[in-house]
Write an enzyme that holds these catalytic residues in place. Structure first.
Site, PDB file in Angstrom:
ATOM      1  N   ALA A   1       0.852  -1.191   0.000  1.00 16.96           N
ATOM      2  CA  ALA A   1       0.000   0.000   0.000  1.00 16.96           C
ATOM      3  C   ALA A   1       0.889   1.243   0.000  1.00 16.96           C
ATOM      4  CB  ALA A   1      -0.913  -0.002   1.221  1.00 16.96           C
TER       5      ALA A   1
ATOM      6  N   GLY B   1      -0.383  -5.154   0.901  1.00 13.48           N
ATOM      7  CA  GLY B   1      -1.624  -5.088   0.137  1.00 13.48           C
ATOM      8  C   GLY B   1      -1.541  -5.800  -1.191  1.00 13.48           C
TER       9      GLY B   1
ATOM     10  N   GLU C   1       3.734  -5.907   7.448  1.00 11.86           N
ATOM     11  CA  GLU C   1       3.102  -4.805   8.164  1.00 11.86           C
ATOM     12  C   GLU C   1       3.583  -4.639   9.604  1.00 11.86           C
ATOM     13  OE1 GLU C   1       0.166  -5.694   4.838  1.00 11.86           O
ATOM     14  OE2 GLU C   1       1.581  -6.820   6.085  1.00 11.86           O
TER      15      GLU C   1
ATOM     16  N   GLU D   1      -2.189  -9.377  -0.387  1.00 13.51           N
ATOM     17  CA  GLU D   1      -3.609  -9.455  -0.040  1.00 13.51           C
ATOM     18  C   GLU D   1      -4.485  -9.406  -1.293  1.00 13.51           C
ATOM     19  OE1 GLU D   1      -4.141  -7.510   4.302  1.00 13.51           O
ATOM     20  OE2 GLU D   1      -3.152  -6.197   2.854  1.00 13.51           O
TER      21      GLU D   1
END
Length: 259
Positions: A66, A112, A135, A115
């Site tokens: 992200a 992300g 993360e 994910e």
């Protein structure tokens, strides 16, 4: 429709959506998440699209995570809203899409990005791919479904290790863990994804959508997956595809589901 951060190409009944932010290693920002939602929604509603291939531009990265700059100063309420909106708009939306999505993971799939790949229905990876959920090294946890989908795919123990160490694994290890379906060279990655798409396109789109709903039901709280399978199985009997498929079998011919 034109997009700032995506390239959309139609190849027969396969649509290729490429995340195109190479200078940022295709990192997901709010604008890209919104565009992906719009592109996936449009493809799902397009009768001429039977399979979607999702990939990243360049050879270095599928999606490197992200865009941290967008949320580095958020408070807890803003953080919860970021995760909730992202899950609803893209990650859960993608998982529940009626059109099958193949993630072609080229290079880094981190945070992300991993994910996003895990929300797809099938994953293929290039042999230089590196995957991880880093993360916790930033003082936060995966917020776009990573803690849930990773454990579903590789088991709780391996998911705990990947998340808590913030480490990366290579494509071969990811395949051995069940995180990706197939591994090939960078040069052959899209050809492999398109080959799988071609096999999918031989079959009933209505039945595939029903199968996606039935399989996903197994992972929904309070939902009886077996009952959902019975429901979807029965519904198939009322579709033109069922009549075509069974008729073709009896007549010893190839079914034509996408006329």
């Amino acid at each position: 429709m034109s997009y700032e951060n995506l390239i959309v190409e139609q190849k027969g009944m396969t649509q290729v959506i490429t995340i195109n932010r190479p200078k940022q290693l295709n990192a997901l920002n709010k604008a890209t998440i919104q565009e992906l939602h719009e592109a996936l929604d449009a493809a799902d509603k397009d009768a001429q699209t039977g399979v979607i291939i999702l990939t990243g531009s360049g050879e270095k990265s599928f999606v490197a995570g992200a865009d941290i700059k967008e949320f580095a100063d958020f408070d807890p309420a803003q953080g919860k809203d970021l995760a909730a909106q992202g899950q609803e708009k893209l990650f859960t939306f993608l998982q529940n899409l009626s059109t099958p999505v193949i993630a072609a993971v080229n290079g880094f799939a981190l945070g992300g990005g991993l994910e996003l790949a895990m929300a797809a229905h099938i994953r293929v990876a290039s042999d230089n791919a590196r995957m991880g959920l880093p993360e916790v090294s930033l003082g936060v946890i995966p917020g776009y479904g990573g803690t849930q989908r990773l454990a579903q795919l590789v088991g709780r123990g391996k998911a705990m290790e990947m998340v808590m160490t913030a480490g990366m694994i290579g494509a071969e290890e990811a395949q051995s863990w069940g995180l990706v379906n197939h591994v090939t060279t960078q040069e052959e990655l899209m050809a492999l994804a398109e080959k799988i798409a071609g096999k999918i396109l031989n079959n009933s789109g209505n039945a595939i959508a029903a199968a996606i709903r039935a399989i996903n039901a197994n992972y929904e709280d309070g939902v009886d997956g077996y009952a959902k399978e019975v429901e979807e199985f029965g519904n198939c009997f009322g579709t033109p595809d069922f009549k075509e498929g069974t008729g073709a079998f009896i007549e010893k011919r190839k079914a034509n589901f996408r006329s």
